[in-house]
Motif scaffolding. Structure first.
Motif, short mmCIF file in Angstrom:
data_model
loop_
_atom_site.label_atom_id
_atom_site.label_comp_id
_atom_site.label_asym_id
_atom_site.label_seq_id
_atom_site.Cartn_x
_atom_site.Cartn_y
_atom_site.Cartn_z
N GLU A 225 -36.58 46.15 101.55
CA GLU A 225 -37.12 44.84 101.90
C GLU A 225 -38.36 45.05 102.76
OE1 GLU A 225 -35.91 40.67 104.20
OE2 GLU A 225 -34.72 42.49 104.52
N ASN B 24 -36.79 50.03 94.76
CA ASN B 24 -35.49 49.58 94.27
C ASN B 24 -34.93 48.50 95.19
OD1 ASN B 24 -34.26 50.89 96.49
ND2 ASN B 24 -33.92 52.77 95.32
N ASP B 25 -33.71 48.06 94.91
CA ASP B 25 -33.16 46.91 95.64
C ASP B 25 -32.67 47.25 97.04
OD1 ASP B 25 -30.92 48.34 94.97
OD2 ASP B 25 -30.03 46.79 93.71
#
Length: 205
Positions: free
Chosen positions: A128, A124-125
């Motif tokens: 990273e 998901n966002d």
């Protein structure tokens, strides 16, 4: 459900067999005659598992030992997290689902692993992934939780590197009272607990 399973995804649902350079993801199954895997390591006959191979050697799998040894890490995760080592994403997937977790920065030195693992995971966002070596990486921010999980097995030979990394990255913790910096199985590696010879990323080939 069992303690070691409740928060984990079934990794074969996401990771199909793939190879790139020196890295390979492969599914495998344990059979009734694999006594060591069943009775020592707790794998279940007929169940599919996933392992990450680097240069032909097992680097990580979703074996019960891997789950059990990371249970408290996932349970304690909150806020902004720095995670050293992508592996197969075993701890990353449940971490990203926690409401208490705001962001996860993953530092992985092997671009092939980023491709064949990161390219298949339903991230998901919050997540990273940075291509870098954790020994050289210099964070530009502070984190609430830092977890160093880059070693394929539990070995006292890793104690020096582990201690140096913990010392380095503890300087990048926030000042929250419950922030933490840990390494995978550091109590065993640092000699504070007993471990069987060679325990770690077992050979299930």
């Amino acid at each position: 459900m069992e303690k070691s399973d409740w928060q984990y995804e079934n990794m074969p649902d996401f990771l199909q067999d793939r190879s790139l350079g020196n890295a390979r993801i492969e599914q495998f199954t344990i059979f009734e005659h694999d006594f060591r895997a069943i009775y020592r390591d707790g794998l279940k006959p007929g169940k599919k598992y996933v392992r990450l191979m680097i240069d032909g050697e097992i680097f990580m799998s979703d074996a019960p030992m891997e789950k059990e040894s990371n249970y408290n890490v996932i349970d304690d995760a909150f806020g902004d997290i720095l995670l050293a080592g992508l592996g197969i994403g075993l701890i990353l997937l449940p971490m990203q689902k926690k409401e208490e977790v705001k962001s996860i920065t993953v530092v992985e030195k092997n671009p092939n692993v980023i491709d064949i693992v990161g390219g298949q995971l339903p991230l998901n966002d919050k997540v990273e992934i940075i291509h870098a070596d954790i020994f050289d990486y210099e964070p530009i921010r502070r984190y609430d939780c830092i977890y160093l999980d880059i070693w394929p097995d539990i070995c006292k030979d890793n104690a020096g590197d582990m201690s140096n990394l913990i010392d380095k990255y503890s300087n990048f913790l926030t000042d929250k009272p419950d922030s933490w910096c840990k390494a995978w199985q550091e109590d065993y590696v640092m000699g504070n607990m007993y471990i069987r010879e060679g325990e770690g990323a077992f050979d299930y080939s």
